[in-house]
Design a protein around this motif. Structure first.
Motif, mmCIF file in Angstrom:
data_model
loop_
_atom_site.group_PDB
_atom_site.id
_atom_site.type_symbol
_atom_site.label_atom_id
_atom_site.label_comp_id
_atom_site.label_asym_id
_atom_site.label_seq_id
_atom_site.Cartn_x
_atom_site.Cartn_y
_atom_site.Cartn_z
ATOM 1 N N UNK A 1 0.839 -1.189 0.000
ATOM 2 C CA UNK A 1 0.000 0.000 0.000
ATOM 3 C C UNK A 1 0.881 1.249 0.000
ATOM 4 N N UNK A 2 0.225 2.388 -0.243
ATOM 5 C CA UNK A 2 0.944 3.664 -0.227
ATOM 6 C C UNK A 2 0.051 4.723 0.425
ATOM 7 N N UNK A 3 0.624 5.437 1.394
ATOM 8 C CA UNK A 3 -0.018 6.625 1.960
ATOM 9 C C UNK A 3 0.605 7.835 1.289
ATOM 10 N N UNK A 4 -0.226 8.742 0.798
ATOM 11 C CA UNK A 4 0.264 9.948 0.127
ATOM 12 C C UNK A 4 -0.259 11.161 0.903
ATOM 13 N N UNK A 5 0.669 11.963 1.394
ATOM 14 C CA UNK A 5 0.359 13.146 2.181
ATOM 15 C C UNK A 5 0.523 14.376 1.295
ATOM 16 N N UNK B 1 4.559 7.260 1.282
ATOM 17 C CA UNK B 1 5.160 6.192 2.089
ATOM 18 C C UNK B 1 4.565 4.875 1.618
ATOM 19 N N UNK B 2 5.406 4.013 1.079
ATOM 20 C CA UNK B 2 4.980 2.697 0.612
ATOM 21 C C UNK B 2 5.344 1.676 1.685
ATOM 22 N N UNK B 3 4.408 0.793 1.984
ATOM 23 C CA UNK B 3 4.624 -0.185 3.041
ATOM 24 C C UNK B 3 3.926 -1.490 2.670
ATOM 25 N N UNK B 4 4.330 -2.556 3.339
ATOM 26 C CA UNK B 4 3.766 -3.879 3.083
ATOM 27 C C UNK B 4 3.068 -4.396 4.330
ATOM 28 N N UNK B 5 1.847 -4.837 4.168
ATOM 29 C CA UNK B 5 1.075 -5.460 5.239
ATOM 30 C C UNK B 5 1.177 -6.968 5.057
ATOM 31 N N UNK B 6 1.691 -7.655 6.075
ATOM 32 C CA UNK B 6 1.810 -9.109 6.004
ATOM 33 C C UNK B 6 0.882 -9.819 6.981
ATOM 34 N N UNK B 7 0.496 -9.150 8.051
ATOM 35 C CA UNK B 7 -0.334 -9.756 9.082
ATOM 36 C C UNK B 7 -1.678 -9.037 9.143
ATOM 37 N N UNK B 8 -2.702 -9.675 8.637
ATOM 38 C CA UNK B 8 -4.025 -9.056 8.574
ATOM 39 C C UNK B 8 -4.583 -8.754 9.959
ATOM 40 N N UNK B 9 -4.134 -9.458 10.985
ATOM 41 C CA UNK B 9 -4.659 -9.250 12.330
ATOM 42 C C UNK B 9 -3.931 -8.195 13.132
ATOM 43 N N UNK C 1 8.060 5.765 10.519
ATOM 44 C CA UNK C 1 8.382 4.480 11.133
ATOM 45 C C UNK C 1 7.093 3.686 11.266
ATOM 46 N N UNK C 2 7.220 2.398 11.568
ATOM 47 C CA UNK C 2 6.018 1.604 11.825
ATOM 48 C C UNK C 2 5.645 1.802 13.271
#
Length: 105
Positions: free
Chosen positions: A53-57, A77-85, A102-103
């Motif tokens: 996904x990407x968040x654009x500010x 900011x591009x990031x990867x979600x691996x854990x749906x929970x 940061x995460x």
């Protein structure tokens, strides 16, 4: 599954209220949008499934609204979600000439 963000104006030492934010999929499809509240927060952005996904500010709009000359008109900011929970929180620390992220938790 949802996503939250928090934008802090590190130049002024306070939350960045009124920053337009949009959430996109990896291919650029718009998934959600909003504006940070008085505490610089935006919650409830939709994450459909694990993936990229990407968040654009829209920092240009925020800098203009605050009468600040900024160097970065947009922060993506591009990031990867691996854990749906898991909880997903992506903060942005912003000043006119620098930013970091940061995460969060």
């Amino acid at each position: 599954m949802s996503l939250s963000t928090h934008v802090l104006d590190t130049g002024r030492g306070r939350p960045a209220a009124g920053v337009p934010v949009r959430l996109e999929s990896a291919d650029g499809t718009a998934l959600g949008a909003g504006v940070t509240d008085g505490d610089g927060r935006l919650a409830g952005l939709p994450l459909a499934a694990p993936g990229r996904y990407r968040l654009v500010f829209d920092t240009a709009a925020w800098f203009a609204a605050t009468g600040t000359e900024g160097f970065f008109p947009e922060v993506a900011i591009t990031f990867t979600v691996t854990d749906a929970g898991a909880r997903h929180h992506v903060p942005l620390l912003l000043s006119p000439f620098a930013y970091s992220t940061y995460r969060g938790s």
